[in-house]
Motif scaffolding. Structure first.
Motif, PDB file in Angstrom:
ATOM      1  N   VAL A   1     -25.248 -25.521  12.634  1.00 39.23           N
ATOM      2  CA  VAL A   1     -24.668 -26.864  13.075  1.00 39.23           C
ATOM      3  C   VAL A   1     -23.924 -27.282  11.843  1.00 39.23           C
ATOM      4  N   PRO A   2     -22.581 -27.619  11.820  1.00 40.04           N
ATOM      5  CA  PRO A   2     -21.738 -27.934  10.587  1.00 40.04           C
ATOM      6  C   PRO A   2     -21.969 -29.513  10.632  1.00 40.04           C
ATOM      7  N   ARG A   3     -21.946 -29.758   9.312  1.00 41.22           N
ATOM      8  CA  ARG A   3     -22.390 -31.261   8.819  1.00 41.22           C
ATOM      9  C   ARG A   3     -21.550 -31.654   7.716  1.00 41.22           C
ATOM     10  N   TRP A   4     -21.134 -33.123   7.663  1.00 35.05           N
ATOM     11  CA  TRP A   4     -20.476 -33.683   6.390  1.00 35.05           C
ATOM     12  C   TRP A   4     -21.161 -34.796   5.959  1.00 35.05           C
ATOM     13  N   SER A   5     -21.018 -35.306   4.779  1.00 33.49           N
ATOM     14  CA  SER A   5     -21.624 -36.629   4.356  1.00 33.49           C
ATOM     15  C   SER A   5     -20.682 -37.535   3.967  1.00 33.49           C
ATOM     16  N   ALA A   6     -21.228 -38.827   4.394  1.00 33.33           N
ATOM     17  CA  ALA A   6     -20.519 -39.870   4.165  1.00 33.33           C
ATOM     18  C   ALA A   6     -21.694 -41.051   3.365  1.00 33.33           C
ATOM     19  N   GLY A   7     -21.461 -40.801   1.962  1.00 32.96           N
ATOM     20  CA  GLY A   7     -22.933 -41.411   1.311  1.00 32.96           C
ATOM     21  C   GLY A   7     -24.135 -40.970   1.742  1.00 32.96           C
ATOM     22  N   GLY A   8     -25.216 -41.526   2.278  1.00 32.38           N
ATOM     23  CA  GLY A   8     -26.204 -40.845   2.843  1.00 32.38           C
ATOM     24  C   GLY A   8     -26.404 -40.657   4.295  1.00 32.38           C
ATOM     25  N   ILE A   9     -25.405 -40.645   4.848  1.00 32.71           N
ATOM     26  CA  ILE A   9     -25.267 -40.240   6.395  1.00 32.71           C
ATOM     27  C   ILE A   9     -24.595 -39.161   6.588  1.00 32.71           C
ATOM     28  N   ARG A  10     -25.402 -38.351   7.210  1.00 35.27           N
ATOM     29  CA  ARG A  10     -25.159 -37.141   7.408  1.00 35.27           C
ATOM     30  C   ARG A  10     -24.541 -36.903   8.934  1.00 35.27           C
ATOM     31  N   VAL A  11     -23.318 -36.191   8.985  1.00 37.90           N
ATOM     32  CA  VAL A  11     -22.685 -36.215  10.552  1.00 37.90           C
ATOM     33  C   VAL A  11     -22.488 -35.036  10.890  1.00 37.90           C
ATOM     34  N   HIS A  12     -22.961 -34.777  12.017  1.00 40.35           N
ATOM     35  CA  HIS A  12     -23.126 -33.200  12.240  1.00 40.35           C
ATOM     36  C   HIS A  12     -22.044 -33.135  13.592  1.00 40.35           C
ATOM     37  N   ARG A  13     -21.379 -31.916  13.419  1.00 35.61           N
ATOM     38  CA  ARG A  13     -20.659 -31.571  14.649  1.00 35.61           C
ATOM     39  C   ARG A  13     -21.322 -30.709  15.684  1.00 35.61           C
ATOM     40  N   ILE A  14     -21.356 -31.312  16.886  1.00 35.67           N
ATOM     41  CA  ILE A  14     -21.968 -30.619  17.915  1.00 35.67           C
ATOM     42  C   ILE A  14     -20.947 -29.607  18.763  1.00 35.67           C
ATOM     43  N   ASP A  15     -20.984 -28.631  18.753  1.00 37.69           N
ATOM     44  CA  ASP A  15     -19.789 -27.967  19.578  1.00 37.69           C
ATOM     45  C   ASP A  15     -20.137 -27.794  20.856  1.00 37.69           C
ATOM     46  N   GLU A  16     -19.221 -27.766  21.773  1.00 35.25           N
ATOM     47  CA  GLU A  16     -19.387 -27.443  23.107  1.00 35.25           C
ATOM     48  C   GLU A  16     -18.408 -26.200  23.251  1.00 35.25           C
ATOM     49  N   ILE A  17     -16.990 -26.382  23.406  1.00 35.42           N
ATOM     50  CA  ILE A  17     -16.113 -25.077  23.630  1.00 35.42           C
ATOM     51  C   ILE A  17     -14.691 -25.339  22.727  1.00 35.42           C
ATOM     52  N   VAL A  18     -14.379 -24.128  22.606  1.00 40.84           N
ATOM     53  CA  VAL A  18     -13.036 -23.937  21.997  1.00 40.84           C
ATOM     54  C   VAL A  18     -11.974 -24.048  23.510  1.00 40.84           C
ATOM     55  N   LEU A  19     -11.126 -24.980  23.235  1.00 34.50           N
ATOM     56  CA  LEU A  19     -10.165 -25.165  24.381  1.00 34.50           C
ATOM     57  C   LEU A  19      -8.962 -24.053  24.510  1.00 34.50           C
ATOM     58  N   PRO A  20      -8.717 -23.678  25.483  1.00 37.00           N
ATOM     59  CA  PRO A  20      -7.581 -22.599  25.873  1.00 37.00           C
ATOM     60  C   PRO A  20      -6.315 -22.776  25.015  1.00 37.00           C
ATOM     61  N   PRO A  21      -5.673 -21.850  24.543  1.00 38.11           N
ATOM     62  CA  PRO A  21      -4.329 -21.878  23.901  1.00 38.11           C
ATOM     63  C   PRO A  21      -3.562 -22.877  24.558  1.00 38.11           C
ATOM     64  N   ALA A  22      -3.478 -22.772  25.615  1.00 34.22           N
ATOM     65  CA  ALA A  22      -2.485 -23.390  26.456  1.00 34.22           C
ATOM     66  C   ALA A  22      -2.491 -24.826  26.495  1.00 34.22           C
ATOM     67  N   THR A  23      -3.837 -25.397  26.118  1.00 31.24           N
ATOM     68  CA  THR A  23      -4.084 -26.900  26.094  1.00 31.24           C
ATOM     69  C   THR A  23      -3.433 -27.675  25.343  1.00 31.24           C
ATOM     70  N   GLY A  24      -2.912 -27.151  24.192  1.00 31.79           N
ATOM     71  CA  GLY A  24      -1.990 -27.963  23.155  1.00 31.79           C
ATOM     72  C   GLY A  24      -0.548 -28.131  23.619  1.00 31.79           C
ATOM     73  N   GLN A  25       0.134 -27.123  24.530  1.00 34.34           N
ATOM     74  CA  GLN A  25       1.232 -27.328  24.959  1.00 34.34           C
ATOM     75  C   GLN A  25       1.297 -28.417  26.125  1.00 34.34           C
ATOM     76  N   TRP A  26       0.175 -28.453  26.914  1.00 36.26           N
ATOM     77  CA  TRP A  26       0.037 -29.298  27.766  1.00 36.26           C
ATOM     78  C   TRP A  26      -0.291 -30.744  27.280  1.00 36.26           C
ATOM     79  N   LEU A  27      -0.918 -30.808  26.467  1.00 36.85           N
ATOM     80  CA  LEU A  27      -1.440 -32.128  26.033  1.00 36.85           C
ATOM     81  C   LEU A  27      -0.496 -32.952  25.244  1.00 36.85           C
ATOM     82  N   LEU A  28       0.188 -32.119  24.192  1.00 37.99           N
ATOM     83  CA  LEU A  28       1.182 -32.642  23.607  1.00 37.99           C
ATOM     84  C   LEU A  28       2.364 -31.963  23.503  1.00 37.99           C
ATOM     85  N   PRO A  29       3.170 -32.393  24.641  1.00 37.32           N
ATOM     86  CA  PRO A  29       4.336 -31.292  25.250  1.00 37.32           C
ATOM     87  C   PRO A  29       5.341 -31.488  23.906  1.00 37.32           C
TER      88      PRO A  29
END
Length: 308
Positions: free
Chosen positions: A15-43
């Motif tokens: 699980v990837p994580r970063w720190s801000a002072g004493g706070i550790r923030v973890h990234r909880i992965d779900e899925i990588v979005l399909p390549p076509a997502t970017g063209q649709w979302l930000l045309p």
């Protein structure tokens, strides 16, 4: 769109994580979005425009200038409370978007591995009420959708919930509310928070900042400890490309002008500071500092650590 998701029985990766002072923030992965997502979302993020920003490659774009995007949550402990920001798409949900429909991911395994078993999460913050941010609010149990985090308070801005309550929703959005929002309300777990212009403090070191436009009640989440800060973007910023071109918005922004204003204001406040920015849809390396670049900004990535 075709995507592949890991089998639910697969062992989660570190699980990837970063720190801000004493706070550790973890990234909880779900899925990588399909390549076509970017063209649709930000045309307006055309490959010709994207490839002018060399710093986006290779992490944030592919060789052809297509945007990389992901779905994940962030989790951290603050003031003795386990906090989760946004809950992704969810498993087994009926969705109009084929990339989101009926997923089977190991999200809860990843969350538990990071030290946040569902029964021990105390607070769930929803930056806004879109399908890819509320899906794991609930899970199916004996044919019913029940809160995934039964001991948590779920928090959303009052403006956000009241907007959708009065909105003439299409059926796909009604379905999302039926399976991922209303069960939380019926369980008495949803809290509506007023978020004024200066922000709303939920806990010492935890503040909601109003960033309206993508939706009327959208918020970003600011963390602070011992002089260090981190900011979780939600969908005020979908992709690092928007740092270079803040005027490029998402096709699903409800108020594009207000969304752009929120994005520009937020970026101006972050530029040149030590605030760690964590993008809710940014692919790895996901986090970084906003620095001035040409006539706008770029993201200077900060590598993740791993573990708890």
């Amino acid at each position: 769109m075709n995507i592949s998701t890991p089998p639910a029985t697969a062992a989660p990766a570190e699980v990837p994580r970063w720190s801000a002072g004493g706070i550790r923030v973890h990234r909880i992965d779900e899925i990588v979005l399909p390549p076509a997502t970017g063209q649709w979302l930000l045309p307006d993020a055309t490959p010709d425009l994207v490839t002018t920003q060399d710093w986006l490659h290779p992490h944030f774009t592919d060789d052809e200038g297509l945007l990389r995007l992901a779905s994940h949550s962030f989790a951290f402990t603050l003031g003795g409370l386990r906090v989760l920001v946004d809950t992704g798409i969810g498993n087994g949900k009926e969705r109009a978007n084929p990339a989101w429909h009926d997923l089977r991911t190991d999200y809860l395994q990843r969350l538990t591995q990071a030290g946040f078993p569902p029964d021990e999460v105390d607070l769930v913050i929803l930056t806004h009420l879109h399908a890819d941010h509320v899906g794991w609010n609930t899970r199916q149990e004996n044919g019913r959708w029940v809160p995934t985090f039964p001991n948590a308070r779920y928090v959303v801005s009052r403006t956000e919930r009241e907007f959708w309550a009065g909105y003439d929703m299409e059926e796909a959005r009604r379905q999302m509310f039926r399976d991922s929002v209303i069960p939380v309300e019926e369980a008495g777990l949803l809290d509506l928070v007023d978020v004024p212009a200066e922000g709303a403090d939920l806990l010492p070191g935890l503040r909601l900042l109003p960033t309206p436009g993508h939706t009327p009640g959208h918020v970003a989440v600011e963390l602070s400890d011992a002089g260090h800060k981190a900011l979780i973007t939600g969908d005020c910023i979908h992709h690092p490309f928007q740092l270079a071109h803040p005027g490029v918005g998402a096709c699903v922004d409800i108020d594009p002008e207000r969304s752009e204003h929120s994005r520009r204001t937020l970026l101006a406040s972050l530029a040149g500071t030590d605030t760690l920015v964590l993008g809710t849809h940014f692919p790895p390396p996901t986090a970084g500092h906003v620095v001035s670049h040409e006539e706008a900004y770029r993201l200077a990535p900060v590598p993740a650590g791993h573990g708890r």
